[in-house]
Design a protein around this motif. Structure first.
Motif, PDB file in Angstrom:
ATOM      1  N   LYS A 131      -5.676   4.585   0.441  1.00  0.00           N
ATOM      2  CA  LYS A 131      -5.642   5.187  -0.890  1.00  0.00           C
ATOM      3  C   LYS A 131      -4.536   4.513  -1.706  1.00  0.00           C
ATOM      4  N   VAL A 132      -4.866   4.051  -2.888  1.00  0.00           N
ATOM      5  CA  VAL A 132      -3.898   3.329  -3.716  1.00  0.00           C
ATOM      6  C   VAL A 132      -3.353   4.263  -4.801  1.00  0.00           C
ATOM      7  N   ILE A 133      -2.045   4.333  -4.882  1.00  0.00           N
ATOM      8  CA  ILE A 133      -1.369   5.167  -5.890  1.00  0.00           C
ATOM      9  C   ILE A 133      -0.456   4.262  -6.710  1.00  0.00           C
ATOM     10  N   SER A 134      -0.589   4.336  -8.017  1.00  0.00           N
ATOM     11  CA  SER A 134       0.227   3.481  -8.888  1.00  0.00           C
ATOM     12  C   SER A 134       1.305   4.297  -9.587  1.00  0.00           C
ATOM     13  N   THR A 135       2.466   3.711  -9.688  1.00  0.00           N
ATOM     14  CA  THR A 135       3.571   4.364 -10.397  1.00  0.00           C
ATOM     15  C   THR A 135       4.502   3.293 -10.947  1.00  0.00           C
ATOM     16  N   ASP A 136       5.315   3.669 -11.912  1.00  0.00           N
ATOM     17  CA  ASP A 136       6.333   2.723 -12.368  1.00  0.00           C
ATOM     18  C   ASP A 136       7.505   2.720 -11.387  1.00  0.00           C
ATOM     19  N   ILE A 137       7.986   3.928 -11.064  1.00  0.00           N
ATOM     20  CA  ILE A 137       9.120   4.039 -10.133  1.00  0.00           C
ATOM     21  C   ILE A 137       8.705   4.928  -8.969  1.00  0.00           C
ATOM     22  N   LEU A 138       8.889   4.410  -7.780  1.00  0.00           N
ATOM     23  CA  LEU A 138       8.636   5.202  -6.577  1.00  0.00           C
ATOM     24  C   LEU A 138       9.983   5.618  -6.000  1.00  0.00           C
ATOM     25  N   ILE A 139      10.210   6.920  -5.946  1.00  0.00           N
ATOM     26  CA  ILE A 139      11.441   7.439  -5.327  1.00  0.00           C
ATOM     27  C   ILE A 139      11.069   7.882  -3.915  1.00  0.00           C
ATOM     28  N   VAL A 140      11.708   7.296  -2.930  1.00  0.00           N
ATOM     29  CA  VAL A 140      11.406   7.650  -1.537  1.00  0.00           C
ATOM     30  C   VAL A 140      12.449   8.660  -1.078  1.00  0.00           C
ATOM     31  N   GLY A 141      12.031   9.899  -0.943  1.00  0.00           N
ATOM     32  CA  GLY A 141      12.941  10.975  -0.548  1.00  0.00           C
ATOM     33  C   GLY A 141      13.236  11.874  -1.722  1.00  0.00           C
ATOM     34  N   HIS A 142      12.831  13.158  -1.613  1.00  0.00           N
ATOM     35  CA  HIS A 142      13.219  14.067  -2.694  1.00  0.00           C
ATOM     36  C   HIS A 142      14.193  15.127  -2.199  1.00  0.00           C
ATOM     37  N   GLY A 143      15.231  14.648  -1.522  1.00  0.00           N
ATOM     38  CA  GLY A 143      16.413  15.472  -1.275  1.00  0.00           C
ATOM     39  C   GLY A 143      17.273  15.454  -2.529  1.00  0.00           C
ATOM     40  N   LEU A 184       7.892   6.354 -18.580  1.00  0.00           N
ATOM     41  CA  LEU A 184       7.628   5.800 -17.253  1.00  0.00           C
ATOM     42  C   LEU A 184       7.068   6.870 -16.319  1.00  0.00           C
ATOM     43  N   LYS A 185       6.171   6.440 -15.439  1.00  0.00           N
ATOM     44  CA  LYS A 185       5.698   7.349 -14.399  1.00  0.00           C
ATOM     45  C   LYS A 185       6.689   7.284 -13.238  1.00  0.00           C
ATOM     46  N   VAL A 186       7.205   8.442 -12.881  1.00  0.00           N
ATOM     47  CA  VAL A 186       8.166   8.537 -11.771  1.00  0.00           C
ATOM     48  C   VAL A 186       7.540   9.423 -10.697  1.00  0.00           C
ATOM     49  N   LEU A 187       7.360   8.851  -9.530  1.00  0.00           N
ATOM     50  CA  LEU A 187       6.728   9.568  -8.412  1.00  0.00           C
ATOM     51  C   LEU A 187       7.719   9.656  -7.256  1.00  0.00           C
ATOM     52  N   ALA A 188       7.994  10.878  -6.808  1.00  0.00           N
ATOM     53  CA  ALA A 188       8.904  11.078  -5.669  1.00  0.00           C
ATOM     54  C   ALA A 188       8.091  11.556  -4.466  1.00  0.00           C
ATOM     55  N   VAL A 189       8.290  10.898  -3.342  1.00  0.00           N
ATOM     56  CA  VAL A 189       7.545  11.248  -2.122  1.00  0.00           C
ATOM     57  C   VAL A 189       8.535  11.545  -0.998  1.00  0.00           C
ATOM     58  N   ASP A 190       8.093  12.355  -0.058  1.00  0.00           N
ATOM     59  CA  ASP A 190       8.984  12.732   1.043  1.00  0.00           C
ATOM     60  C   ASP A 190       8.135  13.217   2.211  1.00  0.00           C
ATOM     61  N   GLU A 234       6.489  13.419 -10.905  1.00  0.00           N
ATOM     62  CA  GLU A 234       5.374  13.795 -10.033  1.00  0.00           C
ATOM     63  C   GLU A 234       5.838  13.726  -8.581  1.00  0.00           C
ATOM     64  N   PHE A 235       5.183  14.516  -7.734  1.00  0.00           N
ATOM     65  CA  PHE A 235       5.603  14.604  -6.329  1.00  0.00           C
ATOM     66  C   PHE A 235       4.427  14.424  -5.383  1.00  0.00           C
ATOM     67  N   MET A 236       4.724  13.891  -4.229  1.00  0.00           N
ATOM     68  CA  MET A 236       3.797  13.931  -3.100  1.00  0.00           C
ATOM     69  C   MET A 236       4.592  14.384  -1.880  1.00  0.00           C
ATOM     70  N   ILE A 246       4.010   0.779   1.651  1.00  0.00           N
ATOM     71  CA  ILE A 246       2.893   1.294   2.448  1.00  0.00           C
ATOM     72  C   ILE A 246       3.410   2.424   3.326  1.00  0.00           C
ATOM     73  N   GLY A 247       2.574   3.433   3.479  1.00  0.00           N
ATOM     74  CA  GLY A 247       2.937   4.563   4.320  1.00  0.00           C
ATOM     75  C   GLY A 247       1.690   5.336   4.689  1.00  0.00           C
ATOM     76  N   PHE A 248       1.901   6.591   5.056  1.00  0.00           N
ATOM     77  CA  PHE A 248       0.742   7.397   5.455  1.00  0.00           C
ATOM     78  C   PHE A 248       1.049   8.873   5.284  1.00  0.00           C
ATOM     79  N   ASP A 249      -0.021   9.646   5.302  1.00  0.00           N
ATOM     80  CA  ASP A 249       0.089  11.095   5.186  1.00  0.00           C
ATOM     81  C   ASP A 249       0.343  11.672   6.584  1.00  0.00           C
ATOM     82  N   LEU A 250       1.400  12.462   6.701  1.00  0.00           N
ATOM     83  CA  LEU A 250       1.762  13.003   8.012  1.00  0.00           C
ATOM     84  C   LEU A 250       0.679  13.904   8.588  1.00  0.00           C
ATOM     85  N   VAL A 251      -0.014  14.617   7.735  1.00  0.00           N
ATOM     86  CA  VAL A 251      -0.979  15.599   8.223  1.00  0.00           C
ATOM     87  C   VAL A 251      -2.311  14.947   8.571  1.00  0.00           C
TER      88      VAL A 251
END
Lengths: 75, 579
Positions: free
Chosen positions: B9-21, B38-44, B149-151, B170-175
């Motif tokens: 699955k391809v997700i596009s963003t301007d800024i990818l924040i890895v970790g939303h602590g 800008l699109k800001v996407l935070a994933v954790d 935005e969050f994932m 690149i990563g994956f969904d834990l579930v």
């Protein structure tokens, strides 16, 4: 290993245990929406799930006998 | 060659924040503030509002009052940073703590007693107050309102690069274990440092971000300083607050050698400038046959003092202006459980031990929090060592209680806007290379395709047994460091046998690889520094070497090998010199 007990008679299936666990211990049954501890071996007894449960349906029973690596070593 | 959609699955963003602590949220909010377009996407891996370490400690906040900044800079440089801190950066930090608090508070967090902050240190003018431990929830709410935005339940494994610039991850969904491909113009790694999963409450820091950066070619600095040790109860594994003032050896002798840097600090709250040297005192007592070490719980009255109840609300009730509903509920639950279930006897003497934490965060960044890879930023504990604001200490700065949260926010409110500026000015975004993507995908997933091998838990236990002993991590000596490095490299050879069965266990494999890599960094950097400086304590080189200018130890990924080098600290450029 810690034991995580969920009283299904109290549980409202709100998902807060799944949401609050930062160690990914919980899963939610797709059919029943019932949360359960799928990976209790990864529970670190932070108790966030227990504190976050709004109806007191969840209890973390801590295993105080689990091993920890030696802090003094053998040398 | 397949299109990138073929891989997942391809997700596009301007800024990818890895970790939303706490630091990731701070970076996300301020990146969006800087350029709302800008699109800001935070994933954790965790869910929004519960990631990271910030909500699992004391909720202490220390800051430097206006007018006292230079006192702090000099004290820290001379006593904690040990001349390895970038004094210019430290001065900018010292002049920013009040502004950082104002910004942070504007996001809806529940500060308590800011107007009643107490003097937390006898020399440096730290002031301390508290924040409730559900702080990430209002921060996340504010971030959402700002358009972030969050994932959730997402593990980021590797970065995608185009030449010398980052272009995704690149990563994956834990579930579901679904593969996720992120197209991003900038990436901010804010997913914590490395604690090797030893101290359980802080075990969310498993160093994957450090490993991710390393594999992409990011430089590391200060990797020899990830050796924070706290005092824990052997019976219930949790930190035993105040026990450092009430320790006795097995002969009943009072261990009053707090081993702090300054004797005046002995009565300071909770042991400001907490020293790794205290764990060494305990180790030496045990090695001399005087172990185990006990806390006399009747002599440790800290938890029941007015300040203790305000700061570490284990018992009683904090004063109204210090009262934090969530922290109160959580700390009381832990106290009751550990007291009722953890302690096996009613004896007042409870065994305590050094509890290895680590706080290893060597990702090297510049004044704009950018690594040597264009568009790759880092924020928070992951780069708390590598940015060299604070010098010869593990994160958070100098182990002064209360300095961790504000430092993480400080990182975020600079890294986020810097990433936004970078993307805004970017003329030519990088393109994802399907060949690189395929190779990284295959490497990421291979544990799932093995039918037999070793589990992440087995190797994690082994790396913990290497890192945890005081004589390996806190009191270093060449022969022991070499032996520990050899053991680490033997574990490294076992990594290709890792086996996983689902997204959860695949994530554990990624974490274990990071733990082994970080251990190798720690031991190689520790071998390079042949002196004692700050938290790097060598039994065979017990003094600081002032015969030449001090240096930083740098690590670089050269064709998969770990190259070690030194960079001289520009001490002549700075205000404070040894002596």
């Amino acid at each position: 290993m810690n034991l995580i007990k969920i009283d299904s008679t109290l549980c409202t299936k709100c998902g807060m245990c799944f949401k609050s666990c930062w160690n990914d211990v919980f899963r939610v049954d797709k059919a029943t929406r019932q949360p359960y501890a799928a990976y209790p071996e990864d529970c670190v007894e932070c108790n966030y799930c227990e504190v976050s449960c709004p109806v007191g349906a969840l209890t973390v029973i801590i295993d105080y006998a689990k091993p920890m690596a030696s802090c003094y070593g053998n040398k | 060659m397949n299109s990138i959609e073929h891989f997942g699955k391809v997700i596009s963003t301007d800024i990818l924040i890895v970790g939303h602590g706490i630091s990731g949220l701070s970076a996300a909010i301020t990146a969006k503030e800087k350029n709302p377009a800008l699109k800001v996407l935070a994933v954790d891996k965790a869910c929004v509002g519960f990631g990271g370490k910030a909500n699992k400690g004391g909720g202490h906040i220390s800051y430097i009052p206006e007018g006292a900044e230079e006192t702090y800079v000099e004290y820290h440089t001379r006593n904690l940073g040990d001349y390895l801190n970038n004094q210019d950066r430290l001065r900018r930090y010292a002049h920013s703590t009040v502004k950082t608090l104002d910004k942070w508070e504007s996001w809806g967090v529940s500060f308590r007693a800011r107007d009643d902050a107490f003097q937390a240190h006898p020399i440096i003018p730290w002031k301390m107050f508290v924040v409730d431990l559900d702080m990430l929830i209002p921060m996340a709410k504010h971030a959402r309102q700002a358009g972030v935005e969050f994932m959730e339940k997402v593990a980021i494994v590797d970065l995608l690069t185009d030449g010398d610039q980052v272009c995704g991850a690149i990563g994956f969904d834990l579930v579901t274990a679904e593969i996720l491909v992120f197209k991003a113009k900038a990436v901010v790694l804010a997913n914590g440092n490395q604690n090797w999963r030893v101290m359980r409450m802080w075990s969310s820091s498993r160093g994957e971000g450090i490993a991710t950066a390393w594999r992409a070619g990011a430089r590391m600095r200060g990797a020899e300083f990830g050796s924070f040790v706290n005092m824990i109860s052997v019976e219930h594994f949790q930190v035993s607050y105040g026990s450092e003032n009430a320790m006795f050896n097995a002969k009943g002798e009072f261990m009053d050698d707090r081993a702090d840097l300054d004797g005046n600090l002995k009565d300071t709250f909770g042991g400001a400038d907490l020293g790794g040297t205290q764990s060494i005192s305990m180790y030496k007592q045990v090695a001399a046959g005087n172990g185990p070490i006990f806390e006399d719980t009747e002599k440790n009255d800290y938890p029941s003092t007015p300040q203790g109840m305000n700061i570490v609300p284990e018992v009683g009730r904090a004063a109204d202006n210090w009262f934090r509903p969530f922290a109160h509920k959580w700390w009381h639950l832990l106290w009751e459980k550990n007291k009722m279930g953890g302690y096996k006897t009613s004896s007042k003497m409870k065994e305590v031990a050094p509890g290895f934490i680590g706080e290893f965060g060597p990702v090297n960044v510049d004044d704009n929090w950018m690594t040597n890879i264009k568009g790759l930023f880092a924020s928070g504990d992951i780069c708390a060592g590598g940015i060299q604001i604070f010098g010869a200490v593990p994160a958070p700065p100098g182990r002064n209680r209360g300095s961790g949260l504000i430092a993480a926010v400080y990182h975020g409110i600079h890294a986020g806007p810097a990433a936004a500026d970078y993307v805004t000015g970017l003329e030519k975004p990088g393109q994802i290379d399907p060949v690189q993507l395929q190779a990284l995908q295959e490497d990421m997933l291979v544990p799932l395709y093995r039918s037999q091998g070793v589990t992440a838990a087995e190797l994690t236990w082994k790396i913990q047994c290497i890192m945890t002993p005081v004589p390996n991590s806190a009191l270093k000596r060449e022969d022991r460091l070499k032996a520990a490095l050899a053991e680490t490299l033997a574990l490294k050879a076992e990594l290709p046998k890792l086996v996983a069965s689902d997204g959860h266990s695949l994530s554990a494999c990624i974490e274990t690889k990071a733990m082994v890599l970080c251990a190798e960094m720690f031991f190689r950097a520790s071998l390079e520094r042949k002196e004692t400086r700050g938290w790097h304590i060598r039994e065979d080189f017990p003094s600081r070497d002032d015969s030449a200018n001090p240096y930083w130890v740098d690590l670089e990924n050269v064709g998969g090998e770990m190259a070690v080098s030194r960079t001289e600290v520009p001490l002549n450029h700075y205000v404070y010199q040894p002596g």
